[in-house]
Design a protein around this motif. Structure first.
Motif, short mmCIF file in Angstrom:
data_model
loop_
_atom_site.label_atom_id
_atom_site.label_comp_id
_atom_site.label_asym_id
_atom_site.label_seq_id
_atom_site.Cartn_x
_atom_site.Cartn_y
_atom_site.Cartn_z
N ARG A 1 7.31 6.59 -6.72
CA ARG A 1 7.07 7.38 -5.51
C ARG A 1 5.77 8.18 -5.64
O ARG A 1 4.98 8.26 -4.70
N SER A 2 5.54 8.72 -6.80
CA SER A 2 4.32 9.51 -7.01
C SER A 2 3.09 8.60 -7.02
O SER A 2 2.04 8.95 -6.47
N ARG B 1 2.68 5.89 -5.43
CA ARG B 1 2.34 5.48 -4.06
C ARG B 1 1.44 6.52 -3.42
O ARG B 1 0.49 6.20 -2.71
N LEU B 2 1.75 7.79 -3.70
CA LEU B 2 0.90 8.86 -3.18
C LEU B 2 -0.49 8.82 -3.81
O LEU B 2 -1.50 8.95 -3.14
#
Lengths: 85, 970
Positions: free
Chosen positions: B861-862, B864-865
């Protein structure tokens, strides 16, 4: 030195244990906002109170949850993850 | 020994053994069992030390193990306390805190400078930055206590552990009663006392009454014979730590005691009265005089006045009178004396008791010791009627005006203490579980009551552990306070000391409060009250009273300062532990040693950095190891790598959730790179995953990350509850990497496995036997040559090593340094060296290793950021200009862009294969394209130009590690 009770090995000196932070709810990766995710990754609550924490009895590699009053440094109970909520 | 009394029952000295020692260079004699102070006092010496600030003459004050008036240097031991040190035959003692000796202390002149040394002196003087160094030098020279001898040999002080059900701290009447009660209930009891014998005040506060002594003696006899009680004397409980963990310090060692419950029966410190010249030699606490008499058979004075405010003082007067001391007057601060029977006994002893009076001041003779006192009646408001003076000649003045609880351990245990008006002291309001208080520290003073209180506390302590029943009994309340609320007399000429350690007078406190330091913690720091060696044991209570009165508050409202460990000074040698840093060695340690390995630490492991050869320097050794790999054949011990195995139907799923790449579809017999991130997407570890069966994955981690990775993966599996189990095989397997074009040929002599490139290709993994040893083999490319990582059970490690060397007589071992260069030539990143706590896979050019097309992995998730944002920096390969001369940049030298920091060098080395200085560096993203040049600033600020080049530096198409050696050479 404090004594911590491992749910499997019983009471042991705290130097045998590794602390791994508070037990926190993982947000749903797909639905949470970037801000919610960043808050989960980077922010920790230091406010005193009763917390559920990850601890590991290092020699036996047993992970468990300790419910601890961080204001009094008093361990209320310990149990294996998932055995009690 | 002019002041030695005839035999006293129970005296601590052994009159059959005389000891000779030197004090300030003069020959002195005493008896075995004497403390230094008692031996000197027995000889008629009255000046035993000098005060800390004004260098005033000082004698005995408390004789209760915290008497800092008498502090000496004995050989290499600084700050030895005269009341604690048993005199040793042949020992030499010199007084600390003097300039030119005790008798002619040149620094005594400072006393006359007192008006120029105001309270808060340090704060006032150190305001000037310019003058600070000069003051610092001066003050360090003047105020140093003992002398530290830097040539002191290192002492190994033993540490012990001890366990008991109930630990009783303090061997006075209440402690003895507590120990007996707990032991009789069935608990195992450890009774500890800091002095050489148990009995405490029960053996010296007698009032010339043999019956009181007999009561304590009977308790001691029962304790000594009780099978459940162990007694440790000369052993000070110096702190209280969590869960009843109490360190005991004795002369030789530190003992860490874990108790089921603790009874604190530490008693109380007698407190001095405050009046002018209350520090003259000859002025002492009544309990100090009683200790001199009953422990050491030493007469405290020829003619002694008593200043009292409690029954204890009357008893002290009787003790003196019955032991050959003339008592011309007993001055009672109270207008109504207490116990009628004691008053009558004092009268019968012919002692003149003056009630409602105080000592206005004490007077010194030419030798600077006590010669007499001025007695004044007191007004109703506690001020002296100074014009109604009466002079009494005396060489002793004994103070018995009150007590302060020795509650340090109770405070440390977290006890809530509250003020008790009936005893004018703090006492426990709320005790933590398993901690109990008994006796004076609990506000209980009369002898019978103390014994009862001890019994109650002992029973309660035993009952919490399941031994017997807790008594339904409240703490007994004293009827008369043993402590006077205001034992302080002002005097226009001052020198009425509150803190003897720091030479603080009444007016210092008044000044400090006027200057605004009217909180107890501020007052302490500003005046330094209680910050001397005795840590306020005889000053905190009076300071609190003075502050309360000056600010119009009650003592309870003023409160106390924090009582931290240690209760008593502990020699550093007792605390210093031995270094028990564990060091791991691979099974091949002895072989490396025989080959001349130079060791380096890698996490907890020891690894060969390189192998030393006679007449060849380090760089040349490493270069020849590198050359051996590139030339054809060499071997490295990689047994320190973390080696984990995950088994079960969900093993592949587990690895997919952990690592950034895909493993569920990895073919059996294949390997794949493995990169691990944390939740924020930072690279934290890497290794190789091999699949040996559909449900068996074997994977490696970095050497230093092994323990943490295994622990974290265990935690994750506790959460995920996948159908797989994790085993840490790091220590169970030995591993080597046989590298170089000739490796397959050598290995073929030892194994039945088909090593052909088609049967066992690059990135393949096989199980088979090597030299008859069951082994796991993986074809890896870390050093950029054809190579096999061979993992075997640790017990066969040596056999494998020897078999490989036997099969290839010219086999060259290479160390970690050579491997670092070899992998650098291939452009491989070492996690932790070429990455830091902010490096994402994108920063280091490992985008290819991040598989966003799977449901989840740690850090996804990180990442992707991160992927959606412009890059922050890039790790690139670089070369220094051809023919670079001079000292090259070093790892961690900065990359500079327009005068600003833009990155740093993470690896750099001379590559013979490439023929240039090559390295890895973080640079700004716009500088990451091939051929761009950037500037590195060296440690000496030289600027060196480097050019970005493609990775790998060596064998860019990876042919050497992939193709059969024959094809490469062809």
């Amino acid at each position: 030195m404090k004594i911590l009770t491992c749910p499997v090995n019983g009471p042991r000196p705290v130097s045998e244990f590794v602390y791994a932070g508070e037990l926190r709810e993982l947000p749903d990766e797909d639905s949470c906002s970037d801000a919610e995710w960043a808050d989960y990754v980077f922010n920790r609550s230091g406010a005193p109170g009763i917390k559920r924490e990850w601890w590991c009895h290092a020699p036996s590699n047993i992970w468990f949850i300790a419910e601890r009053d961080t204001a009094l440094d008093l361990v209320l109970r310990t149990y294996l993850y998932g055995e009690s909520t | 020994m002019k002041d030695r009394l005839p035999h006293i029952p129970g005296e601590w000295i052994d009159r059959t053994r005389e000891v000779g020692f030197r004090f300030e260079g003069e020959a002195c004699r005493g008896y075995a069992g004497d403390c230094l102070s008692s031996a000197l006092w027995a000889q008629g010496r009255r000046v035993l030390g000098r005060s800390f600030k004004y260098h005033r003459r000082r004698g005995v004050l408390s004789l209760a193990n915290h008497d800092v008036n008498v502090m000496v240097q004995q050989g290499q031991r600084p700050n030895v306390r005269g009341d604690l040190e048993e005199v040793a035959d042949g020992a030499e003692y010199s007084v600390v805190n003097t300039s030119g000796g005790l008798a002619r202390d040149r620094a005594g002149v400072i006393g006359r400078l007192a008006p120029f040394l105001p309270v808060g002196f340090y704060y006032k003087v150190f305001g000037s930055r310019r003058l600070f160094p000069r003051w610092e030098r001066l003050i360090r020279r003047m105020s140093g206590l003992g002398r530290v001898d830097f040539a002191t040999p290192q002492l190994r002080t033993p540490k012990r552990y001890d366990f008991c059900d109930v630990l009783v701290v303090g061997g006075g009447p209440s402690g003895l009663a507590a120990a007996l009660a707990a032991a009789s209930a069935g608990a195992s009891v450890l009774l500890t006392d800091e002095t050489a014998r148990i009995g405490g005040s029960g053996l010296f506060q007698l009032g010339a009454d043999a019956a009181r002594r007999a009561v304590t003696r009977a308790l001691i006899d029962r304790v000594a014979t009780h099978p459940n009680i162990r007694v440790r004397v000369g052993s000070c409980a110096v702190g209280y730590y969590a869960d009843h963990w109490v360190p005991l310090v004795d002369a030789e060692k530190l003992t860490k005691v874990r108790a089921g419950a603790v009874v604190i029966a530490t008693g109380a410190f007698e407190q001095p009265a405050v009046f002018r010249n209350n520090d003259l030699p000859g002025v002492m606490l009544a309990s100090a005089a009683q200790r001199l008499i009953y422990r050491y058979a030493v007469r405290p004075a020829e003619r002694a006045v008593l200043l009292v405010a409690n029954d204890d003082g009357y008893r002290a007067a009787l003790d003196l009178a019955s032991n050959g001391v003339e008592v011309p007057a007993l001055v009672d601060l109270r207008s109504q004396p207490g116990d009628g029977a004691l008053l009558e006994a004092v009268r019968q002893a012919g002692i003149d008791s003056l009630t409602g009076c105080c000592i206005f001041e004490a007077h010194a003779n030419a030798q600077g010791t006590l010669s007499g006192v001025t007695v004044c009646p007191l007004n109703d408001d506690g001020t002296p009627r100074a014009h109604e003076q009466r002079y009494v000649a005396c060489d002793g003045l004994l103070m018995s005006v009150g007590w302060a609880p020795a509650a340090n351990l109770l405070y440390q245990a977290g006890t809530a203490m509250g003020w008790r008006d009936n005893v004018e002291q703090f006492a426990p309001d709320r005790l933590p579980p398993g901690v109990f208080a008994a006796g004076r520290v609990n506000g209980v003073y009369t002898l019978d009551a103390r014994i009862q209180d001890g019994r109650r506390a002992g029973q309660e302590a035993a009952a919490t552990l399941g031994f017997g029943q807790a008594p339904q009994q409240a703490v007994l309340a004293e009827r008369r306070s043993p402590t006077h609320p205001w034992p302080v007399v002002a005097h226009p000429a001052g020198k009425n000391f509150i803190d003897f350690d720091e030479d603080l007078q009444l007016k210092d406190y008044e000044t400090a409060v006027l200057e605004g330091f009217d909180n107890i913690e501020l007052l302490k720091r500003y005046t330094t009250n209680g910050m001397g060696p005795s840590q306020g044991k005889h000053s905190n209570m009076n300071a609190l009273r003075v502050l309360a009165r000056l600010t119009g508050r009650k003592p309870a409202e003023v409160g106390t300062t924090t009582a931290r460990p240690f209760f008593h000074p502990v020699p550093m040698s007792h605390l210093a532990g031995r270094g028990f840093a564990p060091e791991r060695r691979t099974p091949l340690y002895a072989r490396h040693q025989a080959l001349g390995a130079v060791w380096m630490p890698a996490g907890v492991w020891q690894r060969p950095e390189y192998y030393r050869r006679a007449g060849v320097d380090r760089a040349a050794c490493i270069a020849s190891e590198v050359a051996a790999v590139r030339r054809g054949l060499a071997i490295i011990d990689v047994g320190t790598l973390g080696k984990l195995e995950v088994r079960g139907p969900d093993a592949g799923e587990f690895l997919e959730r952990v690592y950034t790449m895909r493993y569920a579809k990895l073919a059996v017999g294949g390997t794949r790179y493995a990169m691990m991130c944390d939740e924020s997407g930072v690279v934290i570890d890497d290794g190789v995953v091999a699949r040996f069966a559909p449900d068996v994955f074997y994977f490696t981690t970095t050497t230093s990350g092994a323990a943490n990775v295994y622990r974290e993966l265990s935690r994750l599996n506790a959460i995920w509850k996948l159908d797989c189990a994790l085993v840490n095989l790091t220590g169970a397997y030995a591993a080597v990497n046989l590298a170089g074009a000739g490796c397959a040929e050598v290995l073929s002599r030892l194994t039945e496995l088909d090593l052909s490139a088609s049967a066992f290709p690059y990135l393949g993994a096989r199980e088979g036997s090597v030299a008859g040893i069951p082994a796991r083999l993986m074809r890896v490319g870390f050093v950029g040559e054809w190579s096999y990582e061979i993992h075997v059970p640790a017990v066969y490690g040596l056999a494998l090593w020897d078999a490989l060397f036997a099969a290839a007589p010219g086999l060259v071992p290479f160390g970690v340094e050579a491997q670092r260069l070899l992998r650098l030539e291939k452009g491989h990143v070492i996690v932790g060296q070429d990455t830091d706590g902010l490096s994402t896979p994108f920063d280091i050019g490992a985008d290819w290793a991040v598989k966003f097309d799977k449901p989840s992995f740690i850090g996804k998730r990180s990442l992707r950021l991160v992927a959606a944002r412009p890059p922050r920096q890039r790790l690139v390969g670089f070369k220094l200009v051809a023919g670079f001369q001079g000292a090259p940049p070093q790892e961690c030298n900065l990359v500079i862009e327009a005068g600003e920091i833009a990155g740093r060098v993470t690896s750099i080395a001379w590559s013979e294969a490439v023929g240039a200085w090559i390295g890895l560096a973080f640079v700004a993203p716009e500088r990451a394209t091939e051929g761009t040049s950037f500037v590195i600033r060296c440690s000496d600020r030289r600027e060196v130009h480097a050019t970005v080049v493609a990775r790998p530096f060596y064998d860019p198409a990876d042919l050497r590690q992939k193709a059969p050696s024959a094809e490469v050479s062809a």
